[in-house]
Design a protein around this motif. Structure first.
Motif, PDB file in Angstrom:
ATOM      1  N   ALA A 388       0.838  -1.206   0.000  1.00 25.70           N
ATOM      2  CA  ALA A 388       0.000   0.000   0.000  1.00 25.70           C
ATOM      3  C   ALA A 388       0.875   1.259   0.000  1.00 25.70           C
ATOM      4  CB  ALA A 388      -0.919  -0.002   1.220  1.00 25.70           C
ATOM      5  N   ALA A 389       1.963   1.231   0.766  1.00 28.58           N
ATOM      6  CA  ALA A 389       2.882   2.366   0.803  1.00 28.58           C
ATOM      7  C   ALA A 389       3.552   2.577  -0.554  1.00 28.58           C
ATOM      8  CB  ALA A 389       3.937   2.139   1.880  1.00 28.58           C
ATOM      9  N   GLU A 390       3.895   1.489  -1.233  1.00 30.28           N
ATOM     10  CA  GLU A 390       4.494   1.598  -2.572  1.00 30.28           C
ATOM     11  C   GLU A 390       3.524   2.269  -3.542  1.00 30.28           C
ATOM     12  OE1 GLU A 390       7.249  -2.442  -2.122  1.00 30.28           O
ATOM     13  OE2 GLU A 390       5.320  -2.512  -3.134  1.00 30.28           O
ATOM     14  N   CYS A 391       2.242   1.948  -3.410  1.00 33.32           N
ATOM     15  CA  CYS A 391       1.224   2.592  -4.259  1.00 33.32           C
ATOM     16  C   CYS A 391       1.133   4.083  -3.954  1.00 33.32           C
ATOM     17  CB  CYS A 391      -0.135   1.923  -4.049  1.00 33.32           C
ATOM     18  SG  CYS A 391      -0.242   0.226  -4.669  1.00 33.32           S
ATOM     19  N   MET A 392       1.236   4.450  -2.684  1.00 35.20           N
ATOM     20  CA  MET A 392       1.230   5.865  -2.313  1.00 35.20           C
ATOM     21  C   MET A 392       2.422   6.588  -2.927  1.00 35.20           C
ATOM     22  SD  MET A 392       0.226   5.355   1.712  1.00 35.20           S
ATOM     23  CE  MET A 392       0.563   7.052   2.187  1.00 35.20           C
ATOM     24  N   ALA A 404       4.926  10.177   2.530  1.00 35.13           N
ATOM     25  CA  ALA A 404       4.357   9.250   3.512  1.00 35.13           C
ATOM     26  C   ALA A 404       4.531   7.798   3.034  1.00 35.13           C
ATOM     27  CB  ALA A 404       2.884   9.563   3.746  1.00 35.13           C
ATOM     28  N   GLY A 405       4.330   7.586   1.731  1.00 31.41           N
ATOM     29  CA  GLY A 405       4.511   6.249   1.167  1.00 31.41           C
ATOM     30  C   GLY A 405       5.958   5.784   1.271  1.00 31.41           C
ATOM     31  N   LEU A 406       6.898   6.684   0.955  1.00 36.28           N
ATOM     32  CA  LEU A 406       8.317   6.342   1.026  1.00 36.28           C
ATOM     33  C   LEU A 406       8.720   6.000   2.461  1.00 36.28           C
ATOM     34  CD1 LEU A 406      11.056   6.186  -0.454  1.00 36.28           C
ATOM     35  CD2 LEU A 406      11.382   8.608   0.092  1.00 36.28           C
ATOM     36  N   ALA A 466      10.555   3.257 -12.598  1.00 36.13           N
ATOM     37  CA  ALA A 466      11.031   2.670 -11.346  1.00 36.13           C
ATOM     38  C   ALA A 466       9.883   2.524 -10.350  1.00 36.13           C
ATOM     39  CB  ALA A 466      12.137   3.537 -10.754  1.00 36.13           C
ATOM     40  N   LYS A 467       9.017   3.523 -10.278  1.00 38.90           N
ATOM     41  CA  LYS A 467       7.917   3.468  -9.315  1.00 38.90           C
ATOM     42  C   LYS A 467       6.910   2.378  -9.666  1.00 38.90           C
ATOM     43  CE  LYS A 467       8.383   8.313  -7.922  1.00 38.90           C
ATOM     44  NZ  LYS A 467       7.819   9.681  -7.988  1.00 38.90           N
ATOM     45  N   ILE A 468       6.668   2.167 -10.952  1.00 40.44           N
ATOM     46  CA  ILE A 468       5.775   1.084 -11.377  1.00 40.44           C
ATOM     47  C   ILE A 468       6.396  -0.279 -11.045  1.00 40.44           C
ATOM     48  CG2 ILE A 468       4.770  -0.064 -13.402  1.00 40.44           C
ATOM     49  CD1 ILE A 468       4.396   2.766 -14.601  1.00 40.44           C
ATOM     50  N   CYS A 469       7.695  -0.394 -11.257  1.00 47.09           N
ATOM     51  CA  CYS A 469       8.396  -1.634 -10.901  1.00 47.09           C
ATOM     52  C   CYS A 469       8.321  -1.901  -9.402  1.00 47.09           C
ATOM     53  CB  CYS A 469       9.856  -1.564 -11.341  1.00 47.09           C
ATOM     54  SG  CYS A 469      10.110  -1.714 -13.122  1.00 47.09           S
ATOM     55  N   ILE A 470       8.431  -0.855  -8.612  1.00 49.03           N
ATOM     56  CA  ILE A 470       8.348  -0.994  -7.160  1.00 49.03           C
ATOM     57  C   ILE A 470       7.006  -1.602  -6.757  1.00 49.03           C
ATOM     58  CG2 ILE A 470       8.102   0.360  -5.033  1.00 49.03           C
ATOM     59  CD1 ILE A 470      10.336   2.196  -6.149  1.00 49.03           C
TER      60      ILE A 470
END
Length: 529
Positions: A388-392, A404-406, A466-470
């Protein structure tokens, strides 16, 4: 009764089968044979047993008994002498490898003229070295005195870290590779020592304590060291980024010498335990159906590890969860500085809350498993929060949500911690355990190696790929974790339904827990969930 005497015809009247020190002299001697009800194959129990067997036999006539009060007192003593030093080691190793990230915003990239993917490769180089040397370091820790061997690794990587203050890019990458080779020993070492002293149900919380000390490493590295070096850089004759490597390297060398003096190679040589307590340590780990090591490499256990499908589920989890980790570890400071727009000083300070989330969050989730007794459940909950944090971070509508997500993402290691404890308690046979550990950490290396490469330089400063891969690989890691949980649960159900004469006979073998058998060979073994 001697080892060469046979079992009685009727199992219920069979006497206990005992081993003597004479039986253990010839490592190839077959002590007895059973047929495993799980594999249907013949299992020879030879004299090539766990080192704990010899100690158990030598002290068989002692009048030492382990009751609940004595066990609790001994556990407190072990915690007092071992956990602080193991936590400090993990704190330092994380701080050491992430100095790269702090140095990146303090002049490292400019001074070494890094362009394009050159910085990303400094992150990947560490894991190339880790990947190359992982199995060798694990084998060295098996073959030689474990604490002394680890101490040599620690001192050497401290020296290499000091040498990171080099004047050119090529030398820096070479040193990052060597650093990865030397740090490849630390997780295996901590896991071995934890397995030596703690029961299966105690391992998860202890693993969480030392692994989540990464968070303390973040707080010390970014706040206590990098921030203060940056704010006082005008007072130094050495560039701030070089001074960070020198300071952390010297601290690590000092820790290596402390380790050499303080940490025992095996429980029976622990200087902080008296003779009675050493016997009790062996007795308290008896229920693990494992001992504390065998220095011989057994090829059949290696084959069993490689052919066990659960090994590859564990590998896939390590790969999937560490692709995001590799990217964020190396590019976290850059995201805060360039994508979120924080000043250099604020960037260093704003990484400290993530460290607190990791230490407090992972430790609390592991602690809760003492009440609702399922480490797999709490690990899946923690990994779900991390996804959920990765999505944020990836899709947040503003920088506050993304930050907050990071920060919340730093609870992610709980799944990795869980599988470290799973390998410690659910993989029996010393060579098999070492092999599965190595494969798990190879997945860790490959994931961390790939992670920085997902940050494409042409997409700076927000790096959408990178964020999509995360998010994608974080989700895959949660699926793998749930499949591992299901596979162990299903295997326990199957084992509980099996009743066999082999299992009954096996239970009559004295000190069978220390025969260095794998989980598939041992008919009494059950997987801890």
């Amino acid at each position: 009764m001697g080892i060469k005497e046979a079992f009685a015809d009727e199992v219920e009247f069979a006497p206990v089968l005992t081993f003597s020190e004479e039986d253990l002299k010839d490592s190839q001697h077959v002590l007895t044979t059973i047929v495993s009800p799980h594999t249907g194959k013949q299992v020879n129990i030879t004299s090539d047993v766990d080192e704990a067997m010899k100690y158990a036999i030598a002290n068989a006539n002692s009048n030492v008994h382990l009751d609940a009060a004595r066990d609790k007192k001994l556990l407190r003593k072990i915690d007092l002498y071992l956990m602080p030093i193991l936590c400090l080691l993990y704190c330092f190793q994380y701080m050491d490898k992430t100095t790269n990230s702090y140095a990146a915003i303090l002049g490292l990239r400019t001074d070494l003229k890094m362009e394009g993917t050159m910085y990303a490769w400094t992150g990947s180089a560490f894991y190339i070295g880790y990947l190359f040397f992982e199995f060798f370091s694990a084998r060295l820790l098996q073959r030689f005195p474990v604490a002394k061997t680890a101490s040599v690794f620690i001192i050497l990587w401290g020296i290499v870290l000091c040498l990171h203050s080099v004047p050119n890019y090529t030398g820096f990458v070479a040193l990052r590779t060597i650093l990865g080779m030397l740090e490849s020993s630390v997780t295996v070492f901590n896991l071995i020592i934890t397995g030596f002293f703690y029961k299966r149900e105690e391992v998860f919380f202890r693993c969480a304590l030392w692994f989540s000390s990464n968070g303390i490493g973040t707080i010390i590295g970014s706040g206590a060291i990098a921030y203060n070096v940056y704010t006082d850089q005008d007072n130094f004759s050495v560039p701030a980024w070089k001074l960070i490597f020198i300071i952390t390297g010297c601290l690590t060398i000092f820790l290596g010498f402390i380790f050499l003096i303080h940490v025992p190679d095996v429980p029976t040589k622990a200087w902080f335990l008296n003779e009675e307590e050493r016997i009790l340590v062996v007795e308290r780990i008896r229920q693990n159906q494992q001992g504390y090591g065998n220095k011989h490499f057994k090829w059949y256990q290696f084959r069993e590890a490689v052919l066990d499908f659960k090994t590859w589920l564990i590998f896939m989890f390590a790969l999937a969860t560490n692709i995001p980790n590799g990217g964020i570890t190396n590019f976290g400071s850059i995201l805060l500085h360039e994508d979120f727009g924080f000043s250099t000083q604020k960037t260093l300070l704003m990484q400290m809350p993530g460290g607190a989330v990791e230490f407090v969050g992972c430790t609390l989730l592991a602690y809760f498993s003492g009440y609702i007794k399922s480490r797999m459940l709490w690990s899946c909950i923690g990994t779900g929060i991390a996804v959920a944090a990765e999505c944020m971070l990836a899709f947040g509508s503003n920088k506050h949500i993304q930050y907050a997500g990071l920060t919340l993402y730093m609870i992610c290691p709980i799944g990795f911690i869980c599988l470290l404890s799973v390998i410690s308690s659910n993989v029996a046979g010393h060579t098999k355990k070492v092999t599965v550990n190595a494969i798990f950490l190879i997945g860790y290396c490959v994931g961390n190696l790939i992670g920085p490469q997902t940050f494409l330089p042409q997409q700076a400063p927000n790096y959408p790929t990178a964020k999509i891969c995360i998010v994608s690989f974080g989700s895959l890691s949660l699926v793998c974790l749930m499949l591992i949980w299901y596979s162990y649960w299903r295997e326990n159900i199957k084992r509980d339904k099996l009743t066999s004469e082999a299992a009954e006979k096996f239970e009559l073998i004295e000190n069978h827990e220390f025969a260095d058998l794998t989980d598939k060979e041992n008919p009494l073994f059950r997987y801890a969930l």
